[in-house]
Write a protein that holds these residues in place. Structure first.
Motif, PDB file in Angstrom:
ATOM      1  N   SER A  59       0.842  -1.192   0.000  1.00 26.68           N
ATOM      2  CA  SER A  59       0.000   0.000   0.000  1.00 26.68           C
ATOM      3  C   SER A  59       0.879   1.244   0.000  1.00 26.68           C
ATOM      4  CB  SER A  59      -0.926   0.010   1.224  1.00 26.68           C
ATOM      5  OG  SER A  59      -1.713   1.172   1.261  1.00 26.68           O
ATOM      6  N   GLU A  86       0.347 -10.143   0.283  1.00 28.54           N
ATOM      7  CA  GLU A  86       0.320  -8.742   0.694  1.00 28.54           C
ATOM      8  C   GLU A  86       1.328  -8.525   1.801  1.00 28.54           C
ATOM      9  OE1 GLU A  86      -4.331  -7.609  -0.310  1.00 28.54           O
ATOM     10  OE2 GLU A  86      -3.613  -7.524   1.756  1.00 28.54           O
ATOM     11  N   THR A  90      -5.067  -4.565   5.309  1.00 30.56           N
ATOM     12  CA  THR A  90      -5.757  -3.435   4.695  1.00 30.56           C
ATOM     13  C   THR A  90      -6.708  -2.826   5.724  1.00 30.56           C
ATOM     14  OG1 THR A  90      -5.645  -4.385   2.478  1.00 30.56           O
ATOM     15  CG2 THR A  90      -7.332  -2.712   2.863  1.00 30.56           C
TER      16      THR A  90
END
Length: 272
Positions: A59, A86, A90
């Motif tokens: 991110s 990832e 999130t």
């Protein structure tokens, strides 16, 4: 903010005559940042292969925030193997002006291709308002392991509004479809039919054509966790817990019951 990222892999032959999977197309737009990464050993759930494509989603900014619209498109080319993970969880947050945030993920796994998708938990912070759509298309001989984990609010915090829709099709026919809606806009979301008072929910969907029409049988894994065969060469593992660590351990326990190559890989994969 609007952002779109895309990723494509292909199977090719290297200079030594060996088959390898490589990233053929890669496009990022902040805050959706895709980065090829290189493991030190064989990837979990890929039959101990070392020549797979591995990409991490990071991110580049906080969010999604209210009003943001993100899209991620992934195509795993015929015969190739992709491990997509990832770097961090999130965190869904409200925007300064409110509004709905959206994340649309579209995935195509072609014949003889394998996708191992291991995202980190999605955390629905208080006052967020988010819709997540996941659409996966598989071929006849596609293999898939897809993990999904939700955390309903941060510590001692109720969640905001979250709607998640997951659709998986195999050769154009529905294999798995699920919609989950939680938060203040849905007064009955705390019922035993949804979260049962738990703050963490998770699933692992495994599709393996080697099972044919005889996937592993249903079983209770623990209080709040079970494994169910689907109408096809697929199994769904589902878990409810009070925290993401426990949820992850329950999901790993389910994968460990699937037999080779999944079981041995589940024991070797990190549980947190």
């Amino acid at each position: 903010m609007s952002a779109r990222a895309s990723l494509t892999t292909e199977h090719t032959i290297d200079r030594a005559g060996r088959g390898v999977s490589r990233v053929y197309g890669l496009r990022s737009q902040a805050p959706l940042v895709l980065r090829p990464t290189h493991p030190k050993s064989a990837e979990p759930f890929t039959r101990h292969a070392t020549n797979v494509a591995r990409v991490s989603l990071t991110s580049g900014a906080a969010g999604p925030l209210g009003g943001d619209h993100f899209e991620l498109e992934v195509r795993v080319g015929r015969g190739s193997t992709l491990v997509l993970n990832e770097v961090s969880a999130t965190l869904l947050l409200p925007g300064a002006r409110g509004g709905l945030s959206q994340m649309r993920i579209t995935i195509t796994v072609e014949d003889d291709a394998t996708l191992v998708w291991l995202p980190e938990p999605v955390i629905a912070a208080e006052h967020c308002n988010h819709v997540q759509d996941i659409d996966v298309a598989l071929g006849t001989s596609s293999r898939l392991l897809m993990r999904d984990e939700l955390q309903l609010g941060r510590h001692r915090e109720p969640p905001g509004n979250l709607t998640q829709r997951i659709r998986v099709r195999r050769v154009g026919r529905p294999l798995f479809q699920q919609q989950l809606t939680v938060g203040p806009a849905t007064p009955k979301w705390r019922s035993s039919a949804v979260g049962g008072g738990h703050k963490s929910l998770g699933t692992v969907l495994v599709v393996d054509p080697d099972w044919g029409g005889d996937p592993p049988s249903a079983r209770i894994l623990a209080h709040g966790a079970a494994m169910f065969p689907l109408a096809g060469p697929a199994v769904l593992i589902s878990a409810l817990a009070d925290d993401t660590l426990t949820t992850r351990r329950l999901l790993d326990r389910g994968v460990a019951h699937l037999g080779d190559p999944w079981a041995s890989e589940a024991a070797a994969a990190p549980s947190a």
